[in-house]
Design a protein around this motif. Structure first.
Motif, PDB file in Angstrom:
ATOM      1  N   GLN A 195       0.833  -1.200   0.000  1.00  0.00           N
ATOM      2  CA  GLN A 195       0.000   0.000   0.000  1.00  0.00           C
ATOM      3  C   GLN A 195       0.866   1.248   0.000  1.00  0.00           C
ATOM      4  OE1 GLN A 195      -2.309  -0.507   3.588  1.00  0.00           O
ATOM      5  NE2 GLN A 195      -3.912  -1.654   2.532  1.00  0.00           N
ATOM      6  N   ASP A 196       0.375   2.291  -0.659  1.00  0.00           N
ATOM      7  CA  ASP A 196       0.971   3.621  -0.567  1.00  0.00           C
ATOM      8  C   ASP A 196       0.083   4.460   0.329  1.00  0.00           C
ATOM      9  OD1 ASP A 196       3.356   4.235  -2.609  1.00  0.00           O
ATOM     10  OD2 ASP A 196       2.043   2.697  -3.479  1.00  0.00           O
ATOM     11  N   ILE A 197       0.647   4.919   1.442  1.00  0.00           N
ATOM     12  CA  ILE A 197      -0.130   5.635   2.460  1.00  0.00           C
ATOM     13  C   ILE A 197       0.403   7.060   2.560  1.00  0.00           C
ATOM     14  CG2 ILE A 197      -0.882   5.670   4.864  1.00  0.00           C
ATOM     15  CD1 ILE A 197      -0.242   2.646   4.947  1.00  0.00           C
ATOM     16  N   TYR A 198      -0.496   8.010   2.360  1.00  0.00           N
ATOM     17  CA  TYR A 198      -0.149   9.421   2.471  1.00  0.00           C
ATOM     18  C   TYR A 198      -0.893  10.039   3.654  1.00  0.00           C
ATOM     19  CZ  TYR A 198       1.657   9.182  -2.349  1.00  0.00           C
ATOM     20  OH  TYR A 198       2.354   8.871  -3.487  1.00  0.00           O
ATOM     21  N   ALA A 199      -0.180  10.868   4.395  1.00  0.00           N
ATOM     22  CA  ALA A 199      -0.824  11.728   5.387  1.00  0.00           C
ATOM     23  C   ALA A 199      -0.698  13.156   4.890  1.00  0.00           C
ATOM     24  CB  ALA A 199      -0.164  11.575   6.755  1.00  0.00           C
ATOM     25  N   PHE A 200      -1.824  13.828   4.710  1.00  0.00           N
ATOM     26  CA  PHE A 200      -1.841  15.214   4.245  1.00  0.00           C
ATOM     27  C   PHE A 200      -2.332  16.110   5.377  1.00  0.00           C
ATOM     28  CE2 PHE A 200      -2.278  12.928   0.185  1.00  0.00           C
ATOM     29  CZ  PHE A 200      -1.227  13.505  -0.516  1.00  0.00           C
ATOM     30  N   LEU A 201      -1.565  17.141   5.681  1.00  0.00           N
ATOM     31  CA  LEU A 201      -1.880  18.050   6.778  1.00  0.00           C
ATOM     32  C   LEU A 201      -1.870  19.486   6.283  1.00  0.00           C
ATOM     33  CD1 LEU A 201      -2.232  18.780   9.827  1.00  0.00           C
ATOM     34  CD2 LEU A 201       0.262  18.783   9.978  1.00  0.00           C
ATOM     35  N   CYS A 248      -2.419   6.086  -9.207  1.00  0.00           N
ATOM     36  CA  CYS A 248      -3.671   6.504  -9.820  1.00  0.00           C
ATOM     37  C   CYS A 248      -4.738   5.444  -9.542  1.00  0.00           C
ATOM     38  CB  CYS A 248      -3.517   6.732 -11.325  1.00  0.00           C
ATOM     39  SG  CYS A 248      -2.997   5.283 -12.238  1.00  0.00           S
ATOM     40  N   GLY A 249      -5.977   5.797  -9.815  1.00  0.00           N
ATOM     41  CA  GLY A 249      -7.081   4.864  -9.594  1.00  0.00           C
ATOM     42  C   GLY A 249      -7.789   5.111  -8.277  1.00  0.00           C
ATOM     43  N   GLU A 250      -8.549   4.108  -7.824  1.00  0.00           N
ATOM     44  CA  GLU A 250      -9.330   4.255  -6.602  1.00  0.00           C
ATOM     45  C   GLU A 250      -8.424   4.331  -5.375  1.00  0.00           C
ATOM     46  OE1 GLU A 250     -12.357   1.242  -6.233  1.00  0.00           O
ATOM     47  OE2 GLU A 250     -13.831   2.665  -7.026  1.00  0.00           O
ATOM     48  N   CYS A 251      -8.899   5.050  -4.382  1.00  0.00           N
ATOM     49  CA  CYS A 251      -8.158   5.155  -3.122  1.00  0.00           C
ATOM     50  C   CYS A 251      -9.148   5.271  -1.972  1.00  0.00           C
ATOM     51  CB  CYS A 251      -7.206   6.353  -3.135  1.00  0.00           C
ATOM     52  SG  CYS A 251      -8.022   7.948  -3.401  1.00  0.00           S
ATOM     53  N   LEU A 252      -8.630   5.034  -0.786  1.00  0.00           N
ATOM     54  CA  LEU A 252      -9.424   5.124   0.436  1.00  0.00           C
ATOM     55  C   LEU A 252      -8.973   6.360   1.199  1.00  0.00           C
ATOM     56  CD1 LEU A 252     -11.564   3.295   1.897  1.00  0.00           C
ATOM     57  CD2 LEU A 252      -9.665   2.476   3.309  1.00  0.00           C
ATOM     58  N   ILE A 253      -9.918   7.162   1.643  1.00  0.00           N
ATOM     59  CA  ILE A 253      -9.594   8.338   2.447  1.00  0.00           C
ATOM     60  C   ILE A 253     -10.080   8.095   3.873  1.00  0.00           C
ATOM     61  CG2 ILE A 253     -10.081  10.778   2.834  1.00  0.00           C
ATOM     62  CD1 ILE A 253     -10.035  11.248  -0.087  1.00  0.00           C
ATOM     63  N   ARG A 294     -14.576   6.541   0.028  1.00  0.00           N
ATOM     64  CA  ARG A 294     -14.061   6.139  -1.270  1.00  0.00           C
ATOM     65  C   ARG A 294     -13.752   7.377  -2.105  1.00  0.00           C
ATOM     66  NH1 ARG A 294     -15.217   1.554  -4.357  1.00  0.00           N
ATOM     67  NH2 ARG A 294     -16.733   0.955  -2.764  1.00  0.00           N
ATOM     68  N   SER A 295     -12.595   7.334  -2.789  1.00  0.00           N
ATOM     69  CA  SER A 295     -12.247   8.422  -3.687  1.00  0.00           C
ATOM     70  C   SER A 295     -11.430   7.843  -4.835  1.00  0.00           C
ATOM     71  CB  SER A 295     -11.466   9.520  -2.960  1.00  0.00           C
ATOM     72  OG  SER A 295     -11.325  10.659  -3.783  1.00  0.00           O
ATOM     73  N   ALA A 296     -10.922   8.700  -5.699  1.00  0.00           N
ATOM     74  CA  ALA A 296     -10.147   8.235  -6.849  1.00  0.00           C
ATOM     75  C   ALA A 296      -9.215   9.340  -7.312  1.00  0.00           C
ATOM     76  CB  ALA A 296     -11.065   7.810  -7.997  1.00  0.00           C
ATOM     77  N   ALA A 297      -8.118   8.921  -7.941  1.00  0.00           N
ATOM     78  CA  ALA A 297      -7.160   9.851  -8.523  1.00  0.00           C
ATOM     79  C   ALA A 297      -6.933   9.455  -9.972  1.00  0.00           C
ATOM     80  CB  ALA A 297      -5.850   9.825  -7.741  1.00  0.00           C
ATOM     81  N   VAL A 306      -4.675   9.237   2.840  1.00  0.00           N
ATOM     82  CA  VAL A 306      -5.072   8.723   1.532  1.00  0.00           C
ATOM     83  C   VAL A 306      -4.294   7.436   1.289  1.00  0.00           C
ATOM     84  CG1 VAL A 306      -5.208   9.177  -0.933  1.00  0.00           C
ATOM     85  CG2 VAL A 306      -5.569  11.045   0.693  1.00  0.00           C
ATOM     86  N   ILE A 307      -5.012   6.345   0.979  1.00  0.00           N
ATOM     87  CA  ILE A 307      -4.394   5.023   0.895  1.00  0.00           C
ATOM     88  C   ILE A 307      -4.694   4.398  -0.463  1.00  0.00           C
ATOM     89  CG2 ILE A 307      -4.233   2.744   1.969  1.00  0.00           C
ATOM     90  CD1 ILE A 307      -5.478   4.139   4.510  1.00  0.00           C
ATOM     91  N   PHE A 308      -3.637   4.040  -1.173  1.00  0.00           N
ATOM     92  CA  PHE A 308      -3.752   3.328  -2.442  1.00  0.00           C
ATOM     93  C   PHE A 308      -3.345   1.870  -2.226  1.00  0.00           C
ATOM     94  CE2 PHE A 308      -3.272   7.704  -3.743  1.00  0.00           C
ATOM     95  CZ  PHE A 308      -4.118   7.822  -4.845  1.00  0.00           C
ATOM     96  N   GLY A 309      -4.014   0.958  -2.938  1.00  0.00           N
ATOM     97  CA  GLY A 309      -3.664  -0.446  -2.843  1.00  0.00           C
ATOM     98  C   GLY A 309      -4.438  -1.197  -1.779  1.00  0.00           C
ATOM     99  N   SER A 310      -5.397  -0.533  -1.154  1.00  0.00           N
ATOM    100  CA  SER A 310      -6.219  -1.174  -0.133  1.00  0.00           C
ATOM    101  C   SER A 310      -7.576  -1.552  -0.720  1.00  0.00           C
ATOM    102  CB  SER A 310      -6.421  -0.225   1.052  1.00  0.00           C
ATOM    103  OG  SER A 310      -7.310  -0.770   2.001  1.00  0.00           O
ATOM    104  N   GLU A 311      -8.077  -2.705  -0.327  1.00  0.00           N
ATOM    105  CA  GLU A 311      -9.410  -3.106  -0.781  1.00  0.00           C
ATOM    106  C   GLU A 311     -10.451  -2.205  -0.138  1.00  0.00           C
ATOM    107  OE1 GLU A 311     -12.373  -7.018  -0.727  1.00  0.00           O
ATOM    108  OE2 GLU A 311     -10.257  -7.207  -0.167  1.00  0.00           O
ATOM    109  N   ILE A 312     -11.326  -1.658  -0.965  1.00  0.00           N
ATOM    110  CA  ILE A 312     -12.351  -0.742  -0.461  1.00  0.00           C
ATOM    111  C   ILE A 312     -13.638  -1.519  -0.245  1.00  0.00           C
ATOM    112  CG2 ILE A 312     -13.656   1.360  -0.939  1.00  0.00           C
ATOM    113  CD1 ILE A 312     -11.350   2.300  -2.664  1.00  0.00           C
ATOM    114  N   PRO A 313     -14.104  -1.623   0.989  1.00  0.00           N
ATOM    115  CA  PRO A 313     -15.315  -2.400   1.267  1.00  0.00           C
ATOM    116  C   PRO A 313     -16.517  -1.864   0.509  1.00  0.00           C
ATOM    117  CG  PRO A 313     -14.154  -1.845   3.297  1.00  0.00           C
ATOM    118  CD  PRO A 313     -13.523  -1.039   2.210  1.00  0.00           C
ATOM    119  N   ALA A 314     -17.385  -2.775   0.116  1.00  0.00           N
ATOM    120  CA  ALA A 314     -18.622  -2.373  -0.558  1.00  0.00           C
ATOM    121  C   ALA A 314     -19.445  -1.488   0.375  1.00  0.00           C
ATOM    122  CB  ALA A 314     -19.419  -3.603  -0.967  1.00  0.00           C
TER     123      ALA A 314
END
Length: 266
Positions: free
Chosen positions: A72-78, A95-100, A110-113, A130-138
């Motif tokens: 996973q790529d995990i970003y903390a934005f402040l 790029c693609g879907e991400c979890l916020i 749910r979000s996307a880039a 912001v997390i990329f590579g994580s499964e986003i629950p339905a």
């Protein structure tokens, strides 16, 4: 040791003149390099070390931390701005879907880039992951910010309980909020303020923003707790407690003991 392992180590303006650990003769120029502060951002981009760019309002107040963990790529934005909001589009390597994840409300969205472009809106002093590579629950709701704000002109019954007092006492009736620690009021007040008011629910408005609060704020609607905030943004989702028609609002604010306990000599 980092430089010897191949990690670029850069100092701004000038190299150190000695090592505090007393390693003896050490050739700083062989391991490190110095870059003028004004050229640092450009140099990092040219070398591919500055892998995020962005445009928009408040971008200079935005700070980020990036780690890669378990695929996973995990970003903390402040947003470090205390008076400015960030409304920007960031260019990310992913790029693609991400979890916020909103840590203050402990909620995921749910979000996307698309093409690596992430639209980010952060109120002053706010933090999002912001997390990329994580499964986003339905059923995960889409991330959004309120598109329309409407001021609430409320008249509060205000109660106060100073340090050492056991019960609240009425301070004002049907009044607008005011600064109790103002010079002409009680500048050494250190305690709790309880604000009570009634308001009518309106379609499409379910989030309450208290604006500026001196310290902590705890909010109840119709007797149901909807959250506690210790810093901006002082926003509360009223959905769990909001009802059609008239609602009762309670906001409990705790002030800073520094108003009474000053540093020695001040």
């Amino acid at each position: 040791r980092l430089a010897e392992e191949g990690l670029p180590v850069i100092f701004t303006e000038s190299l150190p003149v000695r090592a505090a650990e007393g390693r003896g003769a050490f050739d700083f120029a062989a391991c490190f390099e110095a870059i003028p502060t004004g050229e640092l951002a450009k140099t990092l981009r040219e070398r591919g070390l500055h892998h995020i760019s962005g445009t928009g309002d408040g971008i200079k107040y935005l700070r980020f931390y990036h780690v890669q963990r378990d695929g996973q790529d995990i970003y903390a934005f402040l947003n470090e701005g205390i008076h400015h909001e960030v409304d920007a589009v960031l260019q990310l390597p992913e790029c693609g879907e991400c979890l916020i994840y909103d840590p203050w409300d402990n909620r995921c969205y749910r979000s996307a880039a698309p093409e690596g472009k992430l639209k980010l809106q952060l109120e002053k002093e706010n933090l999002l992951f912001v997390i990329f590579g994580s499964e986003i629950p339905a059923g995960t709701p889409a991330f959004s910010v309120e598109a329309e704000r409407k001021p609430l002109e409320l008249a509060f019954d205000i109660f106060c309980k100073d340090e050492g007092e056991e019960a609240f006492r009425l301070l004002a009736e049907k009044a607008a909020p005011f600064d109790i620690t103002a010079p002409e009021r009680d500048p050494e007040f250190s305690g709790e303020l309880l604000y009570k008011a009634k308001f009518r629910a309106e379609e499409g408005h379910s989030v309450l923003d208290l604006g500026f609060v001196g310290e902590t704020a705890e909010v109840k609607v119709n007797g149901v707790p909807v959250g506690v905030r210790i810093n901006a943004p002082y926003k509360f989702d009223l959905t769990p407690a909001l009802q059609a028609g008239e609602n009762e609002l309670e906001s409990l604010v705790r002030s800073n003991p520094g108003h009474r306990r000053h540093d020695d000599g001040l």
